[in-house]
Design an enzyme around this catalytic site. Structure first.
Site, short mmCIF file in Angstrom:
data_model
loop_
_atom_site.label_atom_id
_atom_site.label_comp_id
_atom_site.label_asym_id
_atom_site.label_seq_id
_atom_site.Cartn_x
_atom_site.Cartn_y
_atom_site.Cartn_z
N LYS A 164 14.88 28.91 5.45
CA LYS A 164 13.67 29.76 5.38
C LYS A 164 13.89 31.19 5.77
O LYS A 164 13.72 32.29 5.07
CB LYS A 164 12.15 29.18 5.56
CG LYS A 164 12.19 28.01 4.41
CD LYS A 164 11.03 27.28 4.93
CE LYS A 164 10.95 26.15 3.98
NZ LYS A 164 9.95 25.10 4.14
N GLN A 191 5.39 23.58 8.20
CA GLN A 191 6.46 22.88 7.75
C GLN A 191 6.00 21.19 7.97
O GLN A 191 5.43 20.73 8.97
CB GLN A 191 7.61 23.16 8.56
CG GLN A 191 8.98 22.19 8.37
CD GLN A 191 9.44 22.62 7.16
OE1 GLN A 191 9.58 23.87 6.71
NE2 GLN A 191 9.98 21.70 6.09
N ASP A 211 3.09 27.40 -0.53
CA ASP A 211 3.69 26.36 -0.89
C ASP A 211 3.05 25.72 -1.98
O ASP A 211 3.39 24.72 -2.54
CB ASP A 211 3.27 25.22 0.61
CG ASP A 211 4.74 24.96 1.25
OD1 ASP A 211 6.00 25.29 0.58
OD2 ASP A 211 5.09 24.46 2.39
#
Ligand code: NAP
Length: 279
Positions: free
Chosen positions: A54, A98, A121
């Site tokens: 990322k 995460q 997300d």
């Protein structure tokens, strides 16, 4: 005739180039650099790799990124405090935690702490709800990548029978909702589905997100089906998908490879969500 292979790497590069231009424009015209904060708790090796990817993608596109690497013993309270701070940091447009988190931290509480407008997300219940009612909001990256792959390959969705195998909140369910929003007739299968092959054989578009190596074989698909393999499974020979590529290649009209398929799209869709978060 063998299926056409959908090249996720090439499509991802195309989208990255478009995003680079958009980021340049944002900087030039509005003086804004999109910013993404990624929080990693603990030292799970797979998560570390995902976070590195990322960071690299942000650099590549011109997005500002900061990674908060926290020790595994971090308390839920400390994590929530950091999220709160990032929620109020103006130059950070996207906040991502995460997953998975260490066991002592409640994933749901943490996701709900992220401001929906920064939830790139697309896991916050507000964004999940928006997806279900067809309102604007962030869409999870992997399913968004699937739709983008179909669109950019020129595969029609409207009126097709899409069968999604897997009903997770990050892959199967949102993929089914997006296909439905695009007017596919959608069937969702899962571990309790009776006669899975009966359903998969009906699919014009088959999306597989199960997490079992080479689970869907050629005899389980219809001649000419479009096969989208979300699975990423590590086996002795390396990475393989949930679809038995060789036996499906002969029968499908289009198929995504693993690696080099859906996985390539996921990170780039995160970048797209981050750029859109500026708006
Ligand atoms: P997950 O949360 O474990 O969900 C798996 C789903 O598969 C569940 O809904 C489960 O049904 C269903 N399932 C399990 N066994 C089955 C069976 N025998 N028949 C039919 N359905 C069955 O997994 P996930 O997070 O969705 O991930 C799935 C795969 O995609 C994994 O390999 C993962 O690594 C990969 N993935 C890749 C990306 C990417 O960027 N390429 C992103 C996300 C995930 P139940 O609900 O009934 O248990």
């Amino acid at each position: 005739m063998a299926a056409q292979i959908i090249d996720g790497k090439k499509l991802a590069q195309q989208i990255k180039a478009e995003l680079r231009e958009e980021v340049e424009r944002l900087k030039r015209e509005r003086g804004i650099t999109p910013g993404l904060a990624v929080i990693l708790v603990g030292d799970d090796p797979a998560s570390r790799t995902y976070v590195r990817n990322k960071e690299r993608a942000c650099r590549d596109i011109g997005i500002f990124s900061q990674v908060h690497r926290l020790p595994a013993e971090t308390s839920q309270e400390q994590l929530l405090e950091l999220i709160e701070e990032l929620n109020h940091t103006d130059h950070i447009h996207g906040v991502l935690v995460q997953l998975p988190l260490p066991e002592h931290i409640d994933e749901r509480t943490v996701i709900q702490a992220i401001k929906p407008e920064k939830d790139v997300d697309g896991f916050h219940p507000v964004n999940v709800g928006n997806l279900h009612i067809g309102a604007p909001g962030f869409v999870p990256c992997t399913p968004r990548g699937i739709i983008e792959m179909l669109d950019r390959t020129g595969i029609p969705i409207k009126g097709k029978h899409a069968v999604v195998v897997g009903r997770s909140n990050i892959a199967g369910k949102p993929a089914a909702m997006l296909l439905l929003a695009r007017h596919a007739t959608v069937t969702i299968c899962h571990s309790r589905t009776v006669d899975l092959a009966y359903h998969t054989r009906q699919a014009d578009i088959l999306v597989v997100a199960v997490g079992r190596p080479r689970f869907i074989t050629g005899d389980m698909i219809k001649e000419g089906a479009v096969v989208i393999d979300v699975g990423v499974n590590r086996v002795d020979e390396g990475l393989v998908g949930d679809v038995d590529f060789d036996s499906c290649l002969e029968k499908a009209s289009y198929i995504t490879p693993v690696p080099g398929g859906v996985g390539r799209m996921t990170v780039v869709m995160l970048m797209k969500n981050t750029v859109e978060a500026v708006r």
